[in-house]
Enzyme design. Sequence first.
Site, PDB file in Angstrom:
ATOM      1  N   CYS A 121       0.872  -1.145  -0.070  1.00  0.00           N
ATOM      2  CA  CYS A 121      -0.130   0.072   0.055  1.00  0.00           C
ATOM      3  C   CYS A 121       0.959   1.230  -0.035  1.00  0.00           C
ATOM      4  CB  CYS A 121      -0.910   0.058   1.343  1.00  0.00           C
ATOM      5  SG  CYS A 121      -2.060  -1.399   1.410  1.00  0.00           S
TER       6      CYS A 121
HETATM    7  C1  BEZ Z   1       0.596  -4.528   1.923  1.00  0.00           C
HETATM    8  O1  BEZ Z   1       0.042  -3.356   1.258  1.00  0.00           O
HETATM    9  O2  BEZ Z   1       1.707  -4.659   1.806  1.00  0.00           O
HETATM   10  C2  BEZ Z   1      -0.386  -5.716   2.259  1.00  0.00           C
HETATM   11  C3  BEZ Z   1      -1.400  -5.706   2.923  1.00  0.00           C
HETATM   12  C4  BEZ Z   1      -2.299  -6.714   3.492  1.00  0.00           C
HETATM   13  C5  BEZ Z   1      -1.661  -8.215   3.068  1.00  0.00           C
HETATM   14  C6  BEZ Z   1      -0.368  -8.236   2.500  1.00  0.00           C
HETATM   15  C7  BEZ Z   1       0.340  -7.210   1.942  1.00  0.00           C
END
Ligand code: BEZ
Length: 211
Positions: free
Chosen positions: A45
């Site tokens: 994200c």
């Molecule tokens: C991420 O944004 O890195 C992420 C969020 C939830 C699960 C796996 C990755």
Amino acid sequence: MAIRLGDDAPDFTAQTTQGEINFHEWLGDDWGVLFSHPKDYTPVCTTELGMAARLKPEFDRRGVKIIGLSVDPLASHEDWAKDIEETQGAAVNFPMIADADKKIADLYDMIHPNASDTFTVRSVFVIGPDKKVKLTLTYPASAGRNFEEILRVIDSLQLTAKYSVATPVNWQDGDDCIIVPAVSDEDAKAKFPKGWRAVKPYLRITPQPNK
Ligand code: BEZ
């Protein structure tokens, strides 16, 4: 209830990092991209929001407003934004919705319980000036989206809206387009002064009209 292409984009009022907004009023006559991400302080994200911030001038150029959402509170968004600026070389320059009570996530069916009960999936909704949904995408948490692809499809949608053309496989801005089947050859003569090449009667290729 899933949101489908052509549906009215549900309206809402939300707390965001740029103050309270009413979604439809905030969109005004512009196009919009509403996208969810699973959670604050997560690595994928962080990279997505940095890229969206860097590409904001490209969205602006197309008359498109962008807005992110996750089911975290406002204070968390504001604090995480500092990390995004520090690590991604761009400050978040668009509103992020704080949807801690999951009201908007539920309204847009962004929580897929068989993926996660608690976090939103990576949804994208492209909304036209008529407030209708023009495109939906759903990615899993583990796969960051390609924001260049979102721009590419917005270019295609805007061409279709203005010029009655569709875009072929792997089309990029500047490539030839396809005259939509609803336009007769007779009408195409007036609409497409650059002419077209009929590979088949139903496959008519024309230069991109606005180039
Ligand atoms: C991420 O944004 O890195 C992420 C969020 C939830 C699960 C796996 C990755």
